[in-house]
Design a protein around this motif. Structure first.
Motif, PDB file in Angstrom:
ATOM      1  N   TYR A 146      66.166   6.783  60.418  1.00 39.99           N
ATOM      2  CA  TYR A 146      64.898   6.753  59.650  1.00 39.99           C
ATOM      3  C   TYR A 146      64.930   7.673  59.220  1.00 39.99           C
ATOM      4  O   TYR A 146      63.853   7.402  57.584  1.00 39.99           O
ATOM      5  N   PRO A 147      65.216   8.646  59.007  1.00 38.23           N
ATOM      6  CA  PRO A 147      65.129   9.579  57.652  1.00 38.23           C
ATOM      7  C   PRO A 147      65.642   9.087  56.241  1.00 38.23           C
ATOM      8  O   PRO A 147      65.438   9.727  55.487  1.00 38.23           O
ATOM      9  N   GLN A 148      66.370   8.221  56.551  1.00 37.38           N
ATOM     10  CA  GLN A 148      67.257   7.593  55.310  1.00 37.38           C
ATOM     11  C   GLN A 148      66.638   6.585  54.476  1.00 37.38           C
ATOM     12  O   GLN A 148      67.002   6.301  53.964  1.00 37.38           O
ATOM     13  N   THR A 149      65.508   6.265  55.359  1.00 39.92           N
ATOM     14  CA  THR A 149      64.515   5.062  54.342  1.00 39.92           C
ATOM     15  C   THR A 149      64.041   5.584  52.818  1.00 39.92           C
ATOM     16  O   THR A 149      64.320   4.847  51.920  1.00 39.92           O
ATOM     17  N   GLN A 150      64.226   6.578  52.294  1.00 39.15           N
ATOM     18  CA  GLN A 150      62.786   7.599  51.242  1.00 39.15           C
ATOM     19  C   GLN A 150      64.709   7.248  51.012  1.00 39.15           C
ATOM     20  O   GLN A 150      64.792   7.742  48.895  1.00 39.15           O
ATOM     21  N   MET A 151      65.648   7.169  51.618  1.00 41.35           N
ATOM     22  CA  MET A 151      67.085   7.539  50.220  1.00 41.35           C
ATOM     23  C   MET A 151      68.308   6.490  49.911  1.00 41.35           C
ATOM     24  O   MET A 151      69.019   6.075  49.603  1.00 41.35           O
ATOM     25  N   ILE A 152      67.151   5.362  50.973  1.00 39.72           N
ATOM     26  CA  ILE A 152      67.852   3.698  50.679  1.00 39.72           C
ATOM     27  C   ILE A 152      68.610   3.738  49.094  1.00 39.72           C
ATOM     28  O   ILE A 152      67.294   3.856  48.434  1.00 39.72           O
ATOM     29  N   ALA A 153      69.785   2.897  48.568  1.00 39.68           N
ATOM     30  CA  ALA A 153      70.320   2.280  47.697  1.00 39.68           C
ATOM     31  C   ALA A 153      70.108   3.704  46.557  1.00 39.68           C
ATOM     32  O   ALA A 153      69.996   3.628  46.013  1.00 39.68           O
ATOM     33  N   ALA A 154      70.928   4.547  47.627  1.00 36.14           N
ATOM     34  CA  ALA A 154      71.113   6.280  46.789  1.00 36.14           C
ATOM     35  C   ALA A 154      72.535   5.552  45.880  1.00 36.14           C
ATOM     36  O   ALA A 154      73.890   5.061  46.815  1.00 36.14           O
ATOM     37  N   HIS A 155      72.652   5.688  44.936  1.00 32.39           N
ATOM     38  CA  HIS A 155      74.002   5.968  44.201  1.00 32.39           C
ATOM     39  C   HIS A 155      75.319   6.614  43.882  1.00 32.39           C
ATOM     40  O   HIS A 155      75.290   7.598  44.327  1.00 32.39           O
ATOM     41  N   GLY A 156      76.153   5.624  44.452  1.00 34.02           N
ATOM     42  CA  GLY A 156      77.841   5.936  43.879  1.00 34.02           C
ATOM     43  C   GLY A 156      78.884   6.967  45.112  1.00 34.02           C
ATOM     44  O   GLY A 156      79.586   8.050  44.152  1.00 34.02           O
ATOM     45  N   THR A 157      78.472   7.494  45.970  1.00 37.91           N
ATOM     46  CA  THR A 157      79.709   7.931  46.605  1.00 37.91           C
ATOM     47  C   THR A 157      80.326   7.586  47.636  1.00 37.91           C
ATOM     48  O   THR A 157      79.694   6.665  47.624  1.00 37.91           O
ATOM     49  N   GLN A 158      81.137   7.880  48.251  1.00 38.33           N
ATOM     50  CA  GLN A 158      81.484   7.492  49.547  1.00 38.33           C
ATOM     51  C   GLN A 158      81.185   8.905  50.847  1.00 38.33           C
ATOM     52  O   GLN A 158      80.461   9.355  50.253  1.00 38.33           O
ATOM     53  N   LEU A 159      81.340   7.868  51.987  1.00 38.07           N
ATOM     54  CA  LEU A 159      80.919   8.646  53.222  1.00 38.07           C
ATOM     55  C   LEU A 159      80.577   9.933  53.415  1.00 38.07           C
ATOM     56  O   LEU A 159      79.070  10.690  53.507  1.00 38.07           O
ATOM     57  N   LEU A 160      81.650  11.197  53.288  1.00 40.43           N
ATOM     58  CA  LEU A 160      81.400  12.480  53.431  1.00 40.43           C
ATOM     59  C   LEU A 160      80.672  13.020  52.505  1.00 40.43           C
ATOM     60  O   LEU A 160      79.839  13.915  52.319  1.00 40.43           O
ATOM     61  N   ASP A 161      81.067  12.628  50.692  1.00 41.69           N
ATOM     62  CA  ASP A 161      79.930  13.169  49.757  1.00 41.69           C
ATOM     63  C   ASP A 161      78.456  12.784  50.073  1.00 41.69           C
ATOM     64  O   ASP A 161      77.738  13.231  49.502  1.00 41.69           O
ATOM     65  N   TRP A 162      78.156  11.291  50.168  1.00 38.70           N
ATOM     66  CA  TRP A 162      77.250  10.789  50.497  1.00 38.70           C
ATOM     67  C   TRP A 162      76.169  11.653  51.225  1.00 38.70           C
ATOM     68  O   TRP A 162      75.456  11.948  50.554  1.00 38.70           O
ATOM     69  N   LEU A 163      77.127  12.085  52.229  1.00 39.64           N
ATOM     70  CA  LEU A 163      76.062  12.592  52.908  1.00 39.64           C
ATOM     71  C   LEU A 163      75.907  14.266  52.572  1.00 39.64           C
ATOM     72  O   LEU A 163      74.676  14.925  53.211  1.00 39.64           O
ATOM     73  N   THR A 164      76.472  14.969  52.172  1.00 40.25           N
ATOM     74  CA  THR A 164      76.427  16.271  51.273  1.00 40.25           C
ATOM     75  C   THR A 164      75.420  15.675  50.011  1.00 40.25           C
ATOM     76  O   THR A 164      74.047  17.087  49.877  1.00 40.25           O
ATOM     77  N   THR A 165      75.615  14.759  49.520  1.00 42.87           N
ATOM     78  CA  THR A 165      75.223  15.199  48.520  1.00 42.87           C
ATOM     79  C   THR A 165      73.472  14.207  48.704  1.00 42.87           C
ATOM     80  O   THR A 165      72.079  14.599  47.912  1.00 42.87           O
ATOM     81  N   TYR A 166      73.268  13.029  49.753  1.00 43.23           N
ATOM     82  CA  TYR A 166      71.793  13.043  49.872  1.00 43.23           C
ATOM     83  C   TYR A 166      71.165  13.131  50.868  1.00 43.23           C
ATOM     84  O   TYR A 166      70.225  13.458  51.300  1.00 43.23           O
ATOM     85  N   THR A 167      72.912  12.436  51.919  1.00 44.25           N
ATOM     86  CA  THR A 167      71.684  13.196  53.432  1.00 44.25           C
ATOM     87  C   THR A 167      71.027  14.047  53.842  1.00 44.25           C
ATOM     88  O   THR A 167      70.071  14.367  54.392  1.00 44.25           O
TER      89      THR A 167
END
Length: 429
Positions: A79-100
């Motif tokens: 649920y905390p990731q509702t505001q970052m749905i459809a964030a662009h451009g990375t795979q899992l580990l980078d995605w966690l650091t960049t967005y999550t």
């Protein structure tokens, strides 16, 4: 409303279609009789009509233009990731650091958590999801906010505070001891209250020390009926990282197994790259996998080997995995799941997809005695689906030949507009 009587086409599963040719039950003209939030009676209208008083007959809701199905079960979502749905451009580990991690850090603010909880619960209901297994953030206030909002809607929500004591920014970390203490307090506050249940929630092995994973295992052993919810074998780089961090473990799943985290109410999201030994252990411990095709495709994690896991007999439910997943819609999720399996040379039948989104999800969550079908005595969480919700659907469904064709069209080109009505314990939400 203590009693409702709905008449119309009704579709549900009594078992797993891939294993039982008689698993699906469809009535072109059914009566769904709800009393005090539970299914009182259900069957062909002509077989139940004589049991109605004249007054009850006048109160029947005409649902002939809809399709009645059980509420959808989402086995993995953040649920905390509702505001970052459809964030662009990375795979899992980078995605966690960049967005999550940056987004989840903001949930230390109770007002922020409360505001997002309202959006999140509203989106679930708009999309026909009546039960969900949910990741919160590392903050206890995020759990309180979600449970409070779900309680107001009488929803069946399972959720927990993330446990994470390494390999992430300081503002989203706890410790082994604080995560144990805070989780225990939350279990005592919320587990078993109304329709709410608690899930012990280590994010995934790389962000927990051995000490914290063992603390999670103690919580699971000390509190009967709670869940365990985490990630498993989502991404090949993640798996290599786990090997480096846990050199004594036989495989990724064994990290959790050594901590005592497998069992009947343990749900592991993804499971894309499992070895045979891991599959065998999941079956022996009655643990479940939440399949998240939309997220797997969006983040580029891989193609889920559904047939392999089915052959082993592993319990599988569906997860939207918002915000790695790009939609709250279970219909959208099923459509992506079908396409993914086409790439794997495995054709999922329409009835198996229905099962995965309803009774299969209920089985994965050990709730099939309460939800997932219209069997008498179950909680009356159900949907009215509109085959004419859009111009394209109206045109396409007019050419459908039977319920099987209709359901496949709805899951393939339908979205939240198809959900004409979401009912929780027999009440329109």
């Amino acid at each position: 409303m203590s009693e409702r009587l709905l008449r119309g086409p009704l579709l549900h599963c009594l078992g797993e279609p891939d294993k039982d040719a008689n698993a699906v039950e469809y009535h072109a003209d059914a009566l769904l009789w709800v009393k005090h939030g539970l299914v009182h009676k259900m069957g062909p209208y002509e077989s139940l009509e004589h049991e109605l008083t004249p007054e009850q007959s006048t109160k029947i809701e005409d649902c002939s233009q809809y399709l009645l199905v059980p509420g959808f079960v989402d086995c993995h979502i953040h649920y905390p990731q509702t505001q970052m749905i459809a964030a662009h451009g990375t795979q899992l580990l980078d995605w966690l650091t960049t967005y999550t991690f940056p987004v989840e850090a903001s949930f230390k603010d109770p007002e922020k958590a409360a505001a997002v909880s309202k959006v999140f619960i509203n989106q679930l209901l708009q999309n026909g999801t009546t039960t969900a297994l949910v990741f919160c953030s590392v903050h206890s206030d995020s759990v309180d906010a979600l449970f409070s909002e779900a309680q107001a809607h009488n929803m069946r929500i399972i959720a927990g505070k993330v446990m994470m004591d390494r390999n992430a920014p300081d503002n989203v970390l706890d410790t082994a001891q604080s995560s144990y203490d805070q989780s225990k307090q939350l279990i005592q506050r919320w587990h078993g209250v109304d329709r709410l249940q608690y899930a012990i929630t280590p994010r995934f092995a790389p962000t927990s020390t051995d000490e914290q994973l063992k603390a999670a295992g103690r919580l699971l052993a000390e509190h009967e009926g709670v869940y365990m919810h985490t990630h498993l074998s989502e991404n090949v780089d993640e798996i290599e990282w786990v090997k480096e961090l846990f050199p004594k473990a036989k495989n990724y799943l064994d990290v959790y197994d050594q901590a005592g985290l497998l069992g009947k109410r343990s749900v592991f999201a993804h499971g894309i790259h499992l070895c045979d030994e891991e599959c065998d252990r999941l079956v022996k411990t009655d643990s479940a996998i939440a399949h998240c095709p939309t997220s797997n495709l969006f983040i580029g994690s891989g193609l889920f080997p559904m047939k392999k896991l089915q052959d082993y007999g592993i319990k599988i439910g569906m997860g939207t995995d918002v915000g790695g997943g790009t939609s709250f819609s279970m219909l959208h999720t099923l459509a992506d799941g079908y396409k993914m399996q086409q790439l794997k040379g495995h054709n999922i039948s329409p009835e198996q997809s229905l099962y995965l989104a309803t009774l299969g999800g209920a089985k994965a969550l050990d709730l099939d005695d309460k939800i997932g079908s219209f069997c008498v005595g179950k909680e009356a969480d159900f949907l009215l689906l509109d085959p004419n919700a859009t111009d394209l659907l109206k045109f396409r469904t007019s050419h459908c030949k039977g319920w099987r064709d209709l359901w496949f069209v709805l899951q393939t080109i339908g979205d939240d507009r198809v959900i004409a009505e979401t009912n929780v314990m027999g009440v329109v939400s």
